[in-house]
Scaffold this active site. Sequence first.
Site, PDB file in Angstrom:
ATOM      1  N   GLU A  80      30.272  27.710 -23.132  1.00 32.72           N
ATOM      2  CA  GLU A  80      30.400  28.280 -21.794  1.00 32.72           C
ATOM      3  C   GLU A  80      29.594  27.451 -20.798  1.00 32.72           C
ATOM      4  O   GLU A  80      28.590  26.834 -21.162  1.00 32.72           O
ATOM      5  CB  GLU A  80      29.904  29.734 -21.886  1.00 32.72           C
ATOM      6  CG  GLU A  80      30.038  30.640 -20.715  1.00 32.72           C
ATOM      7  CD  GLU A  80      31.373  30.732 -20.015  1.00 32.72           C
ATOM      8  OE1 GLU A  80      31.926  29.695 -19.624  1.00 32.72           O
ATOM      9  OE2 GLU A  80      31.825  31.868 -19.789  1.00 32.72           O
ATOM     10  N   ARG A  84      33.538  20.180  -9.120  1.00 31.10           N
ATOM     11  CA  ARG A  84      33.409  20.118 -10.591  1.00 31.10           C
ATOM     12  C   ARG A  84      33.086  18.716 -11.094  1.00 31.10           C
ATOM     13  O   ARG A  84      32.471  18.548 -12.132  1.00 31.10           O
ATOM     14  CB  ARG A  84      34.704  20.584 -11.265  1.00 31.10           C
ATOM     15  CG  ARG A  84      35.025  22.055 -11.053  1.00 31.10           C
ATOM     16  CD  ARG A  84      36.151  22.468 -12.000  1.00 31.10           C
ATOM     17  NE  ARG A  84      36.790  23.715 -11.626  1.00 31.10           N
ATOM     18  CZ  ARG A  84      36.351  24.927 -11.969  1.00 31.10           C
ATOM     19  NH1 ARG A  84      35.258  25.054 -12.684  1.00 31.10           N
ATOM     20  NH2 ARG A  84      37.001  26.010 -11.597  1.00 31.10           N
TER      21      ARG A  84
HETATM   22  P1  XMP Z   1      28.970  36.288 -15.991  1.00 32.30           P
HETATM   23  O1  XMP Z   1      28.327  37.011 -14.835  1.00 32.30           O
HETATM   24  O2  XMP Z   1      30.157  37.016 -16.531  1.00 32.30           O
HETATM   25  O3  XMP Z   1      29.501  34.962 -15.284  1.00 32.30           O
HETATM   26  O4  XMP Z   1      27.972  35.904 -17.047  1.00 32.30           O
HETATM   27  C1  XMP Z   1      30.045  33.941 -15.993  1.00 32.30           C
HETATM   28  C2  XMP Z   1      31.059  33.177 -15.182  1.00 32.30           C
HETATM   29  O5  XMP Z   1      30.821  33.250 -13.756  1.00 32.30           O
HETATM   30  C3  XMP Z   1      30.925  31.976 -13.141  1.00 32.30           C
HETATM   31  N1  XMP Z   1      29.642  31.637 -12.481  1.00 32.30           N
HETATM   32  C4  XMP Z   1      29.377  30.534 -11.739  1.00 32.30           C
HETATM   33  N2  XMP Z   1      30.150  29.474 -11.410  1.00 32.30           N
HETATM   34  N3  XMP Z   1      28.347  28.533 -10.192  1.00 32.30           N
HETATM   35  C5  XMP Z   1      29.626  28.486 -10.615  1.00 32.30           C
HETATM   36  O6  XMP Z   1      30.315  27.517 -10.328  1.00 32.30           O
HETATM   37  C6  XMP Z   1      27.505  29.564 -10.470  1.00 32.30           C
HETATM   38  O7  XMP Z   1      26.353  29.552 -10.036  1.00 32.30           O
HETATM   39  C7  XMP Z   1      28.061  30.620 -11.297  1.00 32.30           C
HETATM   40  N4  XMP Z   1      27.536  31.775 -11.762  1.00 32.30           N
HETATM   41  C8  XMP Z   1      28.540  32.359 -12.489  1.00 32.30           C
HETATM   42  C9  XMP Z   1      31.267  31.011 -14.229  1.00 32.30           C
HETATM   43  O8  XMP Z   1      32.624  30.736 -14.175  1.00 32.30           O
HETATM   44  C10 XMP Z   1      30.960  31.715 -15.524  1.00 32.30           C
HETATM   45  O9  XMP Z   1      31.874  31.408 -16.542  1.00 32.30           O
HETATM   46 MG    MG Z   2      33.559  29.877 -16.218  1.00 32.49          MG
END
Ligand code: XMP
Ligand code: MG
Length: 173
Positions: free
Chosen positions: A98, A164
């Site tokens: 992840e 990205r």
């Molecule tokens: P959770 O809250 O489910 O979040 O643990 C996981 C997903 O949220 C996205 N995510 C981010 N993407 N910058 C990003 O580009 C960030 O700071 C960020 N924080 C969360 C990400 O897709 C991840 O898989």
């Molecule tokens: Mg993601």
Amino acid sequence: MVHDKQFEIFISKEKIQKRVSELGAQISKDYAGLNPLFLGILNGSFIFASDLFRALSIDAEISFIKLASYKGTSSTGNVITAIGMEENLHGRHVLIVEDIIDTGKTLTSFMPVLQQAGPASVKIASFLSKPDARRYDIQPDYNCFEIPDKFVVGYGLDYDGLGRQLPDLHILC
Ligand code: XMP
Ligand code: MG
């Protein structure tokens, strides 16, 4: 600038490469002889997964899935489906890859779905973790960097689809 916002370099590409190599070496040691199956979560993990996979010195396989959540009934709450999960996971040592664990919601919903496939083991390798943002009880088994609860882009992570391809990790100013 990414889109309409100002970001600054937070972790350099050199630091990232060094840390990913260390993680690859550690995983190679822990999974030697087990032929683990890396399961990358799209889109964010694609760069981390490819670097981590190339840092391995053991046999391993890799596959990618996309997670989509939708509202279930009130009793089931949010339901998550894995798109493209064609691999037979039964008896396999699965390592979820992840980009970031933020609140932990995504993986908390996905874990039971994955367990239904009967893997021998499931662990999580994340590029980033935001411990201060955690709302669900989930921790990565392998993690490159812990970061503050701020928005980041680069190294696979996006802001509104952009950023990205940035080799360094950037943080919102
Ligand atoms: P959770 O809250 O489910 O979040 O643990 C996981 C997903 O949220 C996205 N995510 C981010 N993407 N910058 C990003 O580009 C960030 O700071 C960020 N924080 C969360 C990400 O897709 C991840 O898989
Ligand atoms: Mg993601």
